[in-house]
Design a protein around this motif. Structure first.
Motif, PDB file in Angstrom:
ATOM      1  N   THR A 190      14.587 -34.294  -6.944  1.00 39.90           N
ATOM      2  CA  THR A 190      13.148 -34.191  -6.731  1.00 39.90           C
ATOM      3  C   THR A 190      12.643 -32.833  -7.207  1.00 39.90           C
ATOM      4  O   THR A 190      11.599 -32.736  -7.852  1.00 39.90           O
ATOM      5  CB  THR A 190      12.825 -34.398  -5.233  1.00 39.90           C
ATOM      6  N   ASP A 248      10.393 -41.035  -8.765  1.00 35.72           N
ATOM      7  CA  ASP A 248      11.557 -40.512  -8.047  1.00 35.72           C
ATOM      8  C   ASP A 248      12.294 -41.658  -7.347  1.00 35.72           C
ATOM      9  O   ASP A 248      11.659 -42.609  -6.880  1.00 35.72           O
ATOM     10  CB  ASP A 248      11.056 -39.502  -6.998  1.00 35.72           C
ATOM     11  N   ASP A 249      13.613 -41.529  -7.251  1.00 32.56           N
ATOM     12  CA  ASP A 249      14.436 -42.510  -6.533  1.00 32.56           C
ATOM     13  C   ASP A 249      14.192 -43.935  -7.002  1.00 32.56           C
ATOM     14  O   ASP A 249      13.956 -44.845  -6.193  1.00 32.56           O
ATOM     15  CB  ASP A 249      14.189 -42.394  -5.014  1.00 32.56           C
ATOM     16  N   ARG A 347      20.220 -29.608   0.460  1.00 30.81           N
ATOM     17  CA  ARG A 347      19.282 -29.654   1.582  1.00 30.81           C
ATOM     18  C   ARG A 347      19.995 -29.186   2.863  1.00 30.81           C
ATOM     19  O   ARG A 347      19.449 -28.409   3.646  1.00 30.81           O
ATOM     20  CB  ARG A 347      18.726 -31.071   1.755  1.00 30.81           C
TER      21      ARG A 347
HETATM   22 MG    MG Z   1      14.695 -36.631  -3.761  1.00 30.50          MG
END
Ligand code: MG
Ligand code: ADP
Length: 483
Positions: A190, A248-249, A347
């Protein structure tokens, strides 16, 4: 550039191959073994050996990007391999067959680039649609300013994806279309997608580039609601008029037939007017289940780049960057100990940093040792030990406070369905079981049900929220099983 064939070397060893084609095929065969599939596809696929002149091998490449990359990354490997067949060769040059088409001169020439999307016959483009439009207000672009190239730390695990993304911002629509980035959760997909969008908005202010970032779930949801409210024309117009579409995704479009159809047409329309398209996914196109072949081949028609988990040095560099963004700094040994605990997900790496930054251990200088920091983090961030399905089932039912047999009941109650989905997700992620074999163990569920469960939990995990906390809680219990 001359395309003469090689002048035969005066002194040849037994391994010497004299034909340039054969020699290059031998190099390609070794490269295929040496590098990953996407790398091979991108850097080696469209190259050839034009000539060997005065001990120099002249390699022809499709474009500048490949030229620079091969020079920087693979020159030594190529030279070594060439020399293993022909010891006379002392150097290599890389050059481009035809000059790259400039962004403005949109000629068919660029089809020499490996990633260039061929024009399709089945699009029904009209030139009127590429007329300049009002710029999309930033708010509506779906972009978030915090994601930029400058805040993205580049290391060996993501440099291919990073370079490809950066190259797209220099030649949107023509060089790599579509750009398809894939990699595991929390590895920066992202971030890179958003950085592409932000960079294009910033550098093309005067050209009024319409950039749109959207998650595939949002695309699907909006399309379904457009069907319901009979506003599909508006929906189509919104996406088909942009200059840059970033989704995205995209893996979540699997099995969603009408959305796939809509995306296919949007794709054709956009690529016929050389609008840039960028996708991310948690896996490469050929591993996305229930994806129409025609869409898969579109995804594969451009540049595909993977992102791997970062190595130790990159993790440390990311920690320093993130700390600086927060106006904090920590000693190197503390950063190292954080980077040692969290290896697979950036993350989580940020989460671990935040945990330490907000922990009162920082206030007590003498207690703040690398060992103590690791102790604090291990409980929630270290990877779980080797497990079996039984342990996952016991732990999940304990966590949600339900009976183990409940997980196997054919119940649709949410307080049962959700834990079951979590258990199946963990079976896939931690034990790497196949979908059918998980289905079998869960009372003969169909593999598509397992896939759906896995996607659903992955989707919820792609944003921070309660499910992310649940999974991290369960993983922490699993870790404790083995002390
Ligand atoms: Mg993402
Ligand atoms: P993904 O989309 O692959 O799940 P994200 O792009 O959401 O991952 O990244 C998760 C977090 O990690 C974000 O806060 C992002 O800024 C950060 N991040 C990921 N890769 C990098 C990197 N190379 N440098 C700096 N931050 C990164």
């Amino acid at each position: 550039m001359s395309s003469r064939t090689s002048s035969p070397p005066s002194q040849t060893s037994t391994a010497t191959i004299e034909s340039t084609d054969e020699l290059w095929n031998a190099v390609l065969a070794e490269a295929e073994v040496e590098v990953s599939r996407p790398n091979f596809h991108t850097w080696f696929k469209k190259t050839s050996l034009a000539a060997i002149e005065e001990k120099v091998a002249h390699v022809v490449v499709p474009n500048n990007f490949v030229k620079e990359w091969l020079e920087a990354k693979y020159k030594r490997f190529i030279l070594k391999t060439l020399r293993s067949y022909n010891r006379e060769i002392c150097d290599i040059t890389f050059s481009i067959t035809k000059p790259e088409a400039a962004l403005s001169s949109r000629t068919q020439e660029t089809s020499a680039a490996p990633a260039n999307q061929k024009q399709t016959k089945d699009d029904n483009s009209s030139k009127e649609q590429s007329l300049p439009l009002e710029p999309t207000p930033y708010k509506e672009s779906g972009l978030r300013p915090r994601y930029s190239f400058s805040s993205f730390v580049v290391g060996p695990s993501n440099e291919l994806a990073h370079s490809a993304a950066a190259a797209v911002t220099k030649q949107p629509g023509t060089l790599y279309n579509p750009l398809f980035l894939y990699g595991g959760v929390g590895l920066g997909k992202t971030h890179l997608l958003q950085a592409v969008g932000n960079h294009l908005v910033r550098t093309h202010k005067d050209k009024k580039l319409a950039v749109r970032y959207i998650s595939s779930e949002r695309f699907i949801r909006d399309f379904v609601s457009a069907i319901r409210t009979r506003t599909t024309e508006r929906f189509k117009a919104t996406y088909r008029r942009v200059d840059v579409l970033i989704i995205d995704d995209i893996q979540f479009i699997a099995g969603k037939d009408s959305s796939q159809e809509e995306l296919f047409h949007t794709f054709n329309e956009l690529s016929s007017k050389e609008a840039q398209i960028v996708f991310s996914s948690d896996r490469p196109p050929h591993e996305i289940p229930s994806l129409e072949d025609r869409l898969r081949s579109r995804f594969e028609g451009g540049m595909i780049a993977d992102i791997q988990p970062p190595d130790f040095e990159t993790r440390v560099a990311i920690l320093h960057t993130k700390a600086k963004e927060k106006g904090a700094s920590l000693p190197d040994d503390i950063m190292h100990s954080i980077a040692e605990v969290v290896e697979q997900n950036i993350r989580e790496l940020e989460g671990a940093l935040n945990r330490i930054l907000s922990h009162n251990i920082l206030k007590k200088k003498d207690q703040c040792t690398p060992k103590k920091v690791q102790e604090i983090l291990r409980a929630s961030f270290a990877p779980p030990p080797r497990l079996n399905l039984k342990e996952i089932i016991t732990t999940v039912s304990e966590f949600y406070d339900i009976g183990e047999d409940d997980l196997f009941k054919k119940s649709r109650r949410q307080d049962i369905v959700h834990p079951r989905q979590v258990a199946m997700y963990l079976a896939r992620e931690l034990l790497e079981m196949s979908y059918p074999s998980i289905g079998k163990r869960f009372n003969g569920l169909d593999h598509t049900t397992v896939m759906h469960a896995h996607d659903r939990i992955s989707k919820e995990l792609s944003v921070s929220g309660p499910v992310a906390d649940e999974i991290s809680g369960i993983k922490s219990m699993l870790r404790n099983l083995r002390g």
